[in-house]
Design a protein around this motif. Structure first.
Motif, PDB file in Angstrom:
ATOM      1  N   GLY A 102      60.579 -12.158  77.670  1.00 12.42           N
ATOM      2  CA  GLY A 102      60.547 -13.605  77.884  1.00 12.42           C
ATOM      3  C   GLY A 102      61.921 -14.096  78.277  1.00 12.42           C
ATOM      4  N   ASP A 103      62.090 -15.420  78.234  1.00  9.11           N
ATOM      5  CA  ASP A 103      63.314 -15.976  78.850  1.00  9.11           C
ATOM      6  C   ASP A 103      64.583 -15.729  78.041  1.00  9.11           C
ATOM      7  N   ILE A 104      64.459 -15.524  76.721  1.00  9.33           N
ATOM      8  CA  ILE A 104      65.683 -15.216  75.953  1.00  9.33           C
ATOM      9  C   ILE A 104      66.227 -13.861  76.413  1.00  9.33           C
ATOM     10  N   ARG A 124      56.101 -13.177  79.097  1.00 12.95           N
ATOM     11  CA  ARG A 124      55.769 -14.597  78.942  1.00 12.95           C
ATOM     12  C   ARG A 124      56.951 -15.422  79.435  1.00 12.95           C
ATOM     13  N   ASP A 125      56.912 -16.745  79.252  1.00 13.32           N
ATOM     14  CA  ASP A 125      58.005 -17.652  79.663  1.00 13.32           C
ATOM     15  C   ASP A 125      58.270 -17.589  81.171  1.00 13.32           C
TER      16      ASP A 125
HETATM   17 MG   LIG Z   1      60.590 -16.660  74.626  1.00 15.26          MG
END
Ligand SMILES: [Mg+2]
Ligand SMILES: O=C([O-])CC(=O)C(=O)O
Length: 216
Positions: A102-104, A124-125
């Motif tokens: 995801g985005d992190i 995801r993200d």
């Molecule tokens: Mg995330």
């Protein structure tokens, strides 16, 4: 790592030689389809692994990570080994009910100079990942997040999208898909690409000029 977790269940290979990035970029100047044509189509990933955030193009060197299904501790640990020009290549066992990226993690990739991400599993993200400008290919998108317990492996060969990906291999993606090439093959591949490209350009010129070989 940017998370507080015990990564002792993740084994990490001692280091590897990366394909020269200039050579990788020279190969990536040609379409993936043509690269496949001059390499007997042996390193082409399944089309089920697709761009998931609208960014279909990258080229770099493989940073391989093996995760447990639905777990991403090995990815967090693996990104500590990333060098600029790497592409994160994750064998997540084709699990699509849990996203392991995801985005992190995308933020970590950007800080480390990672050029793209390929996941045999789910992410995801995707909106945030599009804003980050990081190309992410995966089997699926799923909002359900992962565990962070391990175990996992960083730097050993992985099987992703039907292709064995070794640390430091060249990996190239465009809108047609992904191809993986051993570093040792790149110079010869480049010569074959140049010749095949010249041949096809000649063919295009003949077609546009109406110059059919059978006179029809
Ligand atoms: Mg995330
Ligand atoms: O929860 C996770 O580890 C995956 C994720 O969404 C992120 O990296 O943003």
């Amino acid at each position: 790592m940017f998370i507080a977790a015990d990564a002792s269940s993740i084994s990490v290979s001692p280091g590897w030689r990366r394909a020269p990035i200039g050579l990788v970029d020279a190969v990536a100047a040609y379409p993936v389809a043509l690269i496949g044509d001059v390499t007997a189509r042996m390193g082409m990933m399944t089309s089920v692994i697709r761009p998931q955030n609208g960014l279909p193009r990258f080229a770099g060197t493989v940073l391989p990570v093996l995760t447990r299904d639905g777990d991403n501790l090995a990815i967090h640990r693996g990104l500590d080994e990333a060098a600029p020009g790497d592409v994160l290549v994750v064998d997540a066992h084709a699990e699509t009910n849990r996203a392991v990226f995801g985005d992190i993690l995308g933020e970590v990739c950007v800080v480390r100079g990672v050029r793209g991400v390929v996941i045999d599993g789910a992410t995801r993200d995707v909106d945030e990942l599009e804003r980050l400008g990081l190309p992410v290919f995966a089997r699926a998108v799923n909002p359900a997040g992962p565990s962070k317990a391990g175990p996992g492996v960083v730097g050993a060969p992985v099987a992703v999208g039907n292709v064995v990906c070794r640390a430091g291999d060249a990996i190239v993606a465009d809108r047609d898909g992904i191809v993986v090439l051993p570093a040792a093959a790149l110079e010869e591949v480049l010569e074959r690409l140049s010749a095949q490209d010249a041949f096809e350009n000649g063919l295009r010129a003949r077609i546009r000029g109406g110059d059919a070989v059978d006179g029809g």
